[in-house]
Design a protein around this motif. Structure first.
Motif, PDB file in Angstrom:
ATOM      1  N   GLY A 192      48.841  43.026  25.087  1.00 50.82           N
ATOM      2  CA  GLY A 192      47.490  43.512  25.350  1.00 50.82           C
ATOM      3  C   GLY A 192      46.434  42.485  24.998  1.00 50.82           C
ATOM      4  N   ILE A 193      46.633  41.797  23.875  1.00 51.46           N
ATOM      5  CA  ILE A 193      45.673  40.765  23.455  1.00 51.46           C
ATOM      6  C   ILE A 193      45.672  39.595  24.443  1.00 51.46           C
ATOM      7  CG2 ILE A 193      45.169  39.054  21.671  1.00 51.46           C
ATOM      8  CD1 ILE A 193      46.281  41.163  19.641  1.00 51.46           C
ATOM      9  N   ALA A 194      46.872  39.162  24.855  1.00 42.92           N
ATOM     10  CA  ALA A 194      46.965  38.083  25.851  1.00 42.92           C
ATOM     11  C   ALA A 194      46.266  38.498  27.143  1.00 42.92           C
ATOM     12  CB  ALA A 194      48.427  37.738  26.117  1.00 42.92           C
ATOM     13  N   GLY A 195      46.410  39.774  27.515  1.00 38.15           N
ATOM     14  CA  GLY A 195      45.740  40.269  28.710  1.00 38.15           C
ATOM     15  C   GLY A 195      44.226  40.220  28.597  1.00 38.15           C
ATOM     16  N   LEU A 196      43.696  40.517  27.418  1.00 41.33           N
ATOM     17  CA  LEU A 196      42.243  40.457  27.220  1.00 41.33           C
ATOM     18  C   LEU A 196      41.736  39.017  27.305  1.00 41.33           C
ATOM     19  CD1 LEU A 196      41.782  43.091  24.362  1.00 41.33           C
ATOM     20  CD2 LEU A 196      41.275  43.364  26.809  1.00 41.33           C
ATOM     21  N   VAL A 197      42.556  38.065  26.828  1.00 42.17           N
ATOM     22  CA  VAL A 197      42.182  36.651  26.987  1.00 42.17           C
ATOM     23  C   VAL A 197      42.129  36.301  28.477  1.00 42.17           C
ATOM     24  CG1 VAL A 197      42.874  34.258  26.526  1.00 42.17           C
ATOM     25  CG2 VAL A 197      43.169  36.012  24.754  1.00 42.17           C
ATOM     26  N   SER A 198      43.116  36.780  29.232  1.00 38.89           N
ATOM     27  CA  SER A 198      43.123  36.573  30.686  1.00 38.89           C
ATOM     28  C   SER A 198      41.856  37.145  31.322  1.00 38.89           C
ATOM     29  CB  SER A 198      44.376  37.227  31.284  1.00 38.89           C
ATOM     30  OG  SER A 198      44.231  37.439  32.666  1.00 38.89           O
ATOM     31  N   SER A 199      41.463  38.340  30.901  1.00 40.14           N
ATOM     32  CA  SER A 199      40.252  38.970  31.444  1.00 40.14           C
ATOM     33  C   SER A 199      39.017  38.107  31.168  1.00 40.14           C
ATOM     34  CB  SER A 199      40.043  40.355  30.823  1.00 40.14           C
ATOM     35  OG  SER A 199      41.067  41.241  31.191  1.00 40.14           O
ATOM     36  N   TRP A 200      38.955  37.520  29.985  1.00 39.35           N
ATOM     37  CA  TRP A 200      37.804  36.681  29.651  1.00 39.35           C
ATOM     38  C   TRP A 200      37.724  35.477  30.586  1.00 39.35           C
ATOM     39  CZ3 TRP A 200      36.885  31.646  28.079  1.00 39.35           C
ATOM     40  CH2 TRP A 200      35.566  31.386  27.663  1.00 39.35           C
ATOM     41  N   TYR A 201      38.880  34.860  30.871  1.00 41.66           N
ATOM     42  CA  TYR A 201      38.866  33.720  31.795  1.00 41.66           C
ATOM     43  C   TYR A 201      38.410  34.136  33.187  1.00 41.66           C
ATOM     44  CZ  TYR A 201      40.878  30.327  28.582  1.00 41.66           C
ATOM     45  OH  TYR A 201      41.067  29.452  27.533  1.00 41.66           O
ATOM     46  N   LEU A 202      38.748  35.368  33.594  1.00 42.02           N
ATOM     47  CA  LEU A 202      38.295  35.837  34.909  1.00 42.02           C
ATOM     48  C   LEU A 202      36.774  35.900  34.993  1.00 42.02           C
ATOM     49  CD1 LEU A 202      40.731  38.722  35.914  1.00 42.02           C
ATOM     50  CD2 LEU A 202      40.339  36.589  37.151  1.00 42.02           C
ATOM     51  N   THR A 203      36.126  36.208  33.881  1.00 43.40           N
ATOM     52  CA  THR A 203      34.661  36.279  33.903  1.00 43.40           C
ATOM     53  C   THR A 203      34.033  34.909  34.139  1.00 43.40           C
ATOM     54  OG1 THR A 203      34.340  35.944  31.497  1.00 43.40           O
ATOM     55  CG2 THR A 203      34.709  38.213  32.264  1.00 43.40           C
ATOM     56  N   GLN A 204      34.815  33.834  33.954  1.00 41.96           N
ATOM     57  CA  GLN A 204      34.298  32.476  34.115  1.00 41.96           C
ATOM     58  C   GLN A 204      34.453  31.958  35.546  1.00 41.96           C
ATOM     59  OE1 GLN A 204      32.801  31.325  31.186  1.00 41.96           O
ATOM     60  NE2 GLN A 204      33.418  33.427  30.714  1.00 41.96           N
ATOM     61  N   VAL A 205      35.032  32.778  36.414  1.00 42.53           N
ATOM     62  CA  VAL A 205      35.283  32.362  37.801  1.00 42.53           C
ATOM     63  C   VAL A 205      34.103  32.784  38.678  1.00 42.53           C
ATOM     64  CG1 VAL A 205      36.855  32.561  39.766  1.00 42.53           C
ATOM     65  CG2 VAL A 205      37.768  32.611  37.432  1.00 42.53           C
ATOM     66  N   ALA A 206      33.596  31.846  39.451  1.00 43.01           N
ATOM     67  CA  ALA A 206      32.463  32.138  40.337  1.00 43.01           C
ATOM     68  C   ALA A 206      32.899  33.082  41.456  1.00 43.01           C
ATOM     69  CB  ALA A 206      31.924  30.844  40.930  1.00 43.01           C
ATOM     70  N   GLU A 207      31.945  33.861  41.945  1.00 41.51           N
ATOM     71  CA  GLU A 207      32.216  34.735  43.092  1.00 41.51           C
ATOM     72  C   GLU A 207      31.149  34.554  44.161  1.00 41.51           C
ATOM     73  OE1 GLU A 207      32.374  39.335  44.649  1.00 41.51           O
ATOM     74  OE2 GLU A 207      31.814  38.944  42.574  1.00 41.51           O
ATOM     75  N   PRO A 208      31.506  34.005  45.322  1.00 37.59           N
ATOM     76  CA  PRO A 208      30.520  33.932  46.417  1.00 37.59           C
ATOM     77  C   PRO A 208      30.256  35.318  46.980  1.00 37.59           C
ATOM     78  CG  PRO A 208      32.685  33.203  47.170  1.00 37.59           C
ATOM     79  CD  PRO A 208      32.815  33.455  45.696  1.00 37.59           C
ATOM     80  N   PRO A 209      29.075  35.558  47.536  1.00 33.90           N
ATOM     81  CA  PRO A 209      28.795  36.869  48.134  1.00 33.90           C
ATOM     82  C   PRO A 209      29.724  37.134  49.322  1.00 33.90           C
ATOM     83  CG  PRO A 209      26.793  35.544  47.892  1.00 33.90           C
ATOM     84  CD  PRO A 209      27.935  34.631  47.641  1.00 33.90           C
TER      85      PRO A 209
END
Length: 225
Positions: A192-209
């Motif tokens: 679960g903790i490793a998964g939360l680290v993964s989630s944090w990295y996802l927030t750093q990914v840009a998203e084009p409209p």
């Protein structure tokens, strides 16, 4: 933390996003191997799972892919794929942390029922996230770079995931805490903790409209396409 689409995505944003996606993949693989697969089956057997229950555990991830159908509607309505992905996968990892409490609650009746229910929730949330993530990823990354990106992501995901499986197996086999159920709880909690680290990295990914809508396409037509 801003999760709505970015107005523009620069080359620097794209390079940062590639690095974050590779790290996300590696940590997600570690989470899956610590809290799923053989470790999950081992725990289920330890609390008396029958062969049919093990078969159901194996089937849930496949059946759960049907959740991508409402996921299509959600993506089309909200048009915020990073928001959907991050919240869905983070909630699924919170459920993994709750699963870590099951081995510590031997007094709780219906352990297998709780375990199966949790796996359904984790799988449905993962499918919703996957639907949004795939659209987001393929719009973000240029097609000509996908091969190199996929190879790097696969290498680090396999490496970290394999280490996670080995570590979880050693936890269960050698019972460093003197209690096998405590070993399972530790593996799930680390997952679960490793998964939360993964989630944090996802927030750093840009998203084009997303491209602008052309009318209101029906779900049936989208599925046909």
């Amino acid at each position: 933390m801003r999760l709505d689409p970015d107005a523009t995505v620069s080359s620097a944003d794209l390079n940062r996003s590639r690095r974050a996606l590779i790290r996300d993949g590696a940590w997600a693989s570690l989470a899956g191997n610590l809290a799923g697969g053989t470790i999950l089956v081992g725990y289920a057997l330890s609390v008396g799972a029958s062969p049919s229950t093990i078969g159901l555990l194996a089937a849930i991830p496949q059946i759960g892919q049907l959740a991508q159908i409402p996921g299509i509607v959600l993506v089309e309505r909200l048009r915020m794929r990073r928001y959907i992905t991050v919240y869905a996968v983070t909630l699924s990892r919170v459920v993994i942390l709750l699963v870590a409490l099951l081995p510590l609650a031997a007094w709780l009746p219906g352990q297998l029922g709780w375990l199966l229910g949790a796996q359904v929730v984790i799988t449905v949330l993962g499918s919703l996230a996957g639907c949004a993530f795939n659209s987001w990823l393929h719009q973000l990354l240029p097609r000509e770079t996908l091969g190199d990106f996929a190879a790097r992501k696969l290498f680090w995901s396999t490496a970290l995931g394999s280490l996670g499986t080995l570590a979880a197996g050693m936890l269960v086999q050698y019972e460093p805490f003197g209690d096998r159920h405590l070993a399972y709880a530790s593996a799930f909690a680390l997952g679960g903790i490793a998964g939360l680290v993964s989630s944090w990295y996802l927030t750093q990914v840009a998203e084009p409209p997303m491209p602008p809508r052309t009318g209101r396409p029906s779900l049936a037509r989208i599925l046909r396409e």
